[in-house]
Structures are given as C-alpha cells and as structure tokens.
Design an enzyme around this catalytic site. Structure first.
Site, PDB file in Angstrom:
ATOM      1  N   GLU A  96       0.811  -1.213   0.000  1.00  0.00           N
ATOM      2  CA  GLU A  96       0.000   0.000   0.000  1.00  0.00           C
ATOM      3  C   GLU A  96       0.845   1.264   0.000  1.00  0.00           C
ATOM      4  O   GLU A  96       1.911   1.293   0.592  1.00  0.00           O
ATOM      5  CB  GLU A  96      -0.848   0.049   1.277  1.00  0.00           C
ATOM      6  CG  GLU A  96      -1.792  -1.103   1.383  1.00  0.00           C
ATOM      7  CD  GLU A  96      -2.451  -1.156   2.752  1.00  0.00           C
ATOM      8  OE1 GLU A  96      -3.301  -2.021   2.938  1.00  0.00           O
ATOM      9  OE2 GLU A  96      -2.111  -0.329   3.614  1.00  0.00           O
ATOM     10  N   CYS A 116       5.469  -7.791   7.406  1.00  0.00           N
ATOM     11  CA  CYS A 116       6.469  -7.320   8.360  1.00  0.00           C
ATOM     12  C   CYS A 116       6.771  -8.446   9.341  1.00  0.00           C
ATOM     13  O   CYS A 116       5.887  -9.229   9.686  1.00  0.00           O
ATOM     14  CB  CYS A 116       5.945  -6.106   9.119  1.00  0.00           C
ATOM     15  SG  CYS A 116       7.193  -5.302  10.157  1.00  0.00           S
ATOM     16  N   CYS A 120       4.551  -6.286  16.046  1.00  0.00           N
ATOM     17  CA  CYS A 120       4.031  -5.329  17.026  1.00  0.00           C
ATOM     18  C   CYS A 120       2.560  -5.666  17.278  1.00  0.00           C
ATOM     19  O   CYS A 120       1.797  -5.903  16.341  1.00  0.00           O
ATOM     20  CB  CYS A 120       4.173  -3.894  16.524  1.00  0.00           C
ATOM     21  SG  CYS A 120       5.901  -3.432  16.253  1.00  0.00           S
ATOM     22  N   CYS A 337      -1.765   0.957   8.627  1.00  0.00           N
ATOM     23  CA  CYS A 337      -0.924   0.019   7.880  1.00  0.00           C
ATOM     24  C   CYS A 337      -1.583  -1.308   7.566  1.00  0.00           C
ATOM     25  O   CYS A 337      -2.071  -1.972   8.464  1.00  0.00           O
ATOM     26  CB  CYS A 337       0.325  -0.344   8.668  1.00  0.00           C
ATOM     27  SG  CYS A 337       0.967   0.922   9.659  1.00  0.00           S
TER      28      CYS A 337
HETATM   29  N1  SAH Z   1       7.984  -0.419  10.953  1.00  0.00           N
HETATM   30  C1  SAH Z   1       8.083   1.009  10.979  1.00  0.00           C
HETATM   31  C2  SAH Z   1       7.200   1.732   9.986  1.00  0.00           C
HETATM   32  C3  SAH Z   1       5.809   1.209   9.725  1.00  0.00           C
HETATM   33  S1  SAH Z   1       4.563   1.487  10.917  1.00  0.00           S
HETATM   34  C4  SAH Z   1       7.841   1.515  12.379  1.00  0.00           C
HETATM   35  O1  SAH Z   1       7.543   0.698  13.261  1.00  0.00           O
HETATM   36  O2  SAH Z   1       7.994   2.699  12.621  1.00  0.00           O
HETATM   37  C5  SAH Z   1       4.236   3.205  10.884  1.00  0.00           C
HETATM   38  C6  SAH Z   1       3.648   3.726  12.202  1.00  0.00           C
HETATM   39  O3  SAH Z   1       2.277   3.327  12.364  1.00  0.00           O
HETATM   40  C7  SAH Z   1       4.381   3.206  13.412  1.00  0.00           C
HETATM   41  O4  SAH Z   1       4.578   4.202  14.372  1.00  0.00           O
HETATM   42  C8  SAH Z   1       3.425   2.159  13.902  1.00  0.00           C
HETATM   43  O5  SAH Z   1       3.686   1.842  15.228  1.00  0.00           O
HETATM   44  C9  SAH Z   1       2.092   2.810  13.666  1.00  0.00           C
HETATM   45  N2  SAH Z   1       0.953   1.894  13.686  1.00  0.00           N
HETATM   46  C10 SAH Z   1       0.930   0.595  13.366  1.00  0.00           C
HETATM   47  N3  SAH Z   1      -0.294   0.071  13.534  1.00  0.00           N
HETATM   48  C11 SAH Z   1      -1.083   1.072  13.962  1.00  0.00           C
HETATM   49  C12 SAH Z   1      -2.464   1.163  14.302  1.00  0.00           C
HETATM   50  N4  SAH Z   1      -3.270   0.110  14.212  1.00  0.00           N
HETATM   51  N5  SAH Z   1      -2.935   2.349  14.716  1.00  0.00           N
HETATM   52  C13 SAH Z   1      -2.115   3.433  14.765  1.00  0.00           C
HETATM   53  N6  SAH Z   1      -0.819   3.413  14.459  1.00  0.00           N
HETATM   54  C14 SAH Z   1      -0.291   2.240  14.070  1.00  0.00           C
END
Ligand code: SAH
Length: 363
Positions: A96, A116, A120, A337
């Site tokens: 995306e 990924c 997380c 994401c």
């Molecule tokens: N892997 C990298 C970049 C991708 S995620 C990183 O961790 O920074 C981009 C951002 O979106 C990160 O801060 C991530 O923690 C956040 N993010 C992921 N899932 C989310 C969600 N469901 N709601 C809000 N933010 C989210």
C-alpha cells in the site's frame, strides 16, 4: 544480445549506479543521467520517447534494460482527501501507498516490505507475517506512481507504510537517495522521514550515510510495556535505543527525533505514562506524535478517549516537549498500515478486480 540474462530495471538505479550501468555498456555516463531524468522527472517509460538518447543506444538498452513499475490494483479515496493505493507487484504481491494532503503539504506514506516480521501487537501488518523485502524499484516506484497520479511531486515522504524500513536497509537507502536526487524528485532530506521500531545496528549504519529525518515507534515509556507492544525492544531495549536515536541527529540544533506514540486505551495512556515518558526523553531533542489507534478486526486494543489523549499531550507540553495529536486521516478507508491489503488478500484475484472504488468501511 544479453545472452538471456534478466534485464536490469532502470527504475531502481541511483545516479552513481545508472552511470556505472551505462559505462558497462560502453556509453557515456551522462546518457545514464539523462535516462534517470526521463524516468523520474518526466515519468517516461518508453526508451523511444527519450529523444536525447542516441538511437543505437536506445536499441541496446531495449536488449538489456527495462523500465517497470508497480501497477495500481485499487484506488480508494477517503472523504477527507486521503487516497490509498493498493499496488500489485510483478510477482502478484500487494503493498500500500497512501497520499495525505494537508494544505501546502502533500505527504506520501511508502511501504518498504510485503508484510512485516516485527510482530508489534497493535499493528495489522504484523498479522500478515513477513513475505519479502521490496526492491529499490518497488520503493521508489511508489513515489513515481504517486507523482504521476497527483500530477505533481509530493512535498514529503514518510517511510511509514507496510514493513520495517531498517530491516530492508540495502534497498531503502538507495530509494531515499533517489527521493532526494536533483535529477529525480528533489525532496529535501528534512522532508524524507524514515520510521523505525528501533533496529539499532541499522540505525547506526544509516547515521553514516544519510541525514534524513528520523521517527521512532516508541509507544511505551518503559521496557516492560514496550517488550509487549514492540517486541524488538527485547533485543534493543530503551537504554540502547534512546542514545542511538540521540546520536543519529548529531547534535544538530535544527533536528529533533520524532517519537511516535499510539494511544491505546488503558494500556499506555495514563498521566503516569506521560511522566515516565518525560523522564525517558530528558536531554533528547524531541517531538512526540500522539497517534490515535486505528482499530482493525480481532484486535484486543481500543482507541484512547480524546480527553485522555489531550491530558497526556498537555502533560508533555508542561514539561516543554512539543507534542501533536495526529489527525485521524482516512479512517473510512482503513488507512492504518496493511489493513486494505489484508482485505484484498482475503479475496480471490478475480474478485479483486471487481472491488469497486468505494469507501468500504463506512458504517
Ligand atoms: N515499521 C516502521 C514503519 C511502519 S509502521 C515503524 O515501526 O515505525 C508506521 C507507524 O504506524 C508506526 O509508528 C506504527 O507503530 C504505527 N501503527 C501501526 N499500527 C497502527 C495502528 N493500528 N494504529 C495506529 N498506528 C499504528
């Protein structure tokens, strides 16, 4: 002519690499620079349209090189101006790219991997698991496509789409060079942001080769909680991560580390957490982005109520930490994401083509 060797996709070559490629063909490096300009500045994908490249050289290029970009499989505009594109890659995988207009600013959020590996617990991309790294061509191809779709170069790029950019260092770094390249997109280094969950050795390597802006997915002020939310913390805990981030900005008074902090109801959003965060960031030039959680199916988390987010922000402000609450954008198109790809993948290819360009998630 090329003895059946795969053709080189010129989309993924930086200025030095395209010069080397052309020298390898026995051509002058400036022809390489011209081709780079045709591709990225003018959006040209047909060698025959590159009028300042000699005809014989164009002929040779056709034998050993190609210009291939991802294909837009789905465009989903949201009511607030945000657009999400699902891109189909050559091997049929999907990633995306999101465009977020905001006044003068036009930001695109670029993916670095298919899926990924970092797992997380609040992220929907994590649920898909890891599939593969994107190539330089597929990363910069997202900027190429956005530029063409928008009719102008975006002012900002954030590497905050699917994947962990620092886990794909060798492709992300050249792609970020192309974003900044004068012959290509000319986006200044302060307007290219890499977002990482904290792959510390790669961050230290990046410091040696790039001055882009840094955003770090912090999400918790102590190791016990961060271990749960961002499991890579078990490998590179806060006492290792924070000094590495501070070192990244090299005492440059104009730079700050942006800390991303997703506000999860009852998990990390209390005043006690805010106080712990203030202590943690002491002495680090910082900006905190409070991100409303974007819910997705089967998640155990909920978005913090706005009053709690505001109280958290005010507490940081009192301590002198600049903090903004990120606007929720594109809520109606699953702009968090990986959510849309997750849906697309659940359907057959045949059905994919039939997904209408609508706001699927609107109640
Ligand atoms: N892997 C990298 C970049 C991708 S995620 C990183 O961790 O920074 C981009 C951002 O979106 C990160 O801060 C991530 O923690 C956040 N993010 C992921 N899932 C989310 C969600 N469901 N709601 C809000 N933010 C989210």
């Amino acid at each position: 002519m090329n003895n059946g060797a795969p053709k080189t996709n010129l989309v993924g070559l930086t200025k030095p690499s395209i010069e080397t490629f052309f020298e390898g063909l026995g051509a002058k490096p400036f022809h390489g620079r011209n081709v780079l300009k045709w591709i990225h500045k003018h959006g040209v994908t047909d060698f025959d349209a590159m009028t300042d490249v000699p005809k014989a050289l164009r002929e040779r290029l056709r034998g050993c090189a190609e210009i291939v970009l991802p294909r837009i499989a789905l465009t989903q505009p949201a009511g607030d101006g945000t657009t999400k594109w699902v891109l189909e890659l050559r091997d049929g995988q999907h990633v995306e790219t999101v465009h977020i207009p905001d006044g003068e600013r036009s930001t695109i959020c670029v993916s670095s991997q298919v899926g990924c590996a970092l797992d997380c617990s609040f992220c929907s991309t994590a649920q898909q698991g890891f599939n593969r790294n994107l190539g330089v061509d597929e990363i910069i191809g997202q900027v190429w496509l956005a530029t063409r779709e928008l009719g102008q170069t975006p002012t900002n790029v954030v590497m905050m789409g699917m994947g962990e950019p620092l886990a794909n260092f060798d492709n992300v770094v050249p792609a970020m060079e192309l974003m900044q390249e004068d012959l290509a997109y000319m986006i200044s280094k302060s307007r290219v942001t890499i977002s990482t969950s904290g792959v510390v050795p790669a961050l230290q390597r990046l410091r040696e080769v790039s001055d882009v802006s840094l955003a770090v997915s912090l999400h918790a002020p102590d190791n016990a909680l961060r271990d749960q939310l961002v499991p890579i913390n078990r490998k590179y805990p806060l006492e290792v991560l924070i000094p590495a981030c501070k070192a990244f900005i090299k005492d440059d008074k104009r730079r700050k580390v942006t800390w991303e902090y997703v506000m999860l109801d009852g998990v990390n959003d209390s005043i006690a957490h805010a106080k712990a965060l203030i202590r943690l960031l002491e002495g680090v030039p910082s900006k905190v982005n409070l991100i409303p959680f974007n819910p997705f199916p089967n998640t155990r988390y909920r978005r913090s109520p706005p009053e709690r987010v505001e109280a958290f922000r005010q507490r940081l402000k009192r301590a002198g930490i600049i903090s903004i609450t990120r606007k929720t954008r594109g809520d109606d198109i699953d702009a968090a994401c990986g959510q849309l790809v997750g849906k697309v993948r659940d359907r057959s290819r045949r059905q994919l083509r039939r997904i209408p360009v609508v706001m699927e998630n609107r109640q």
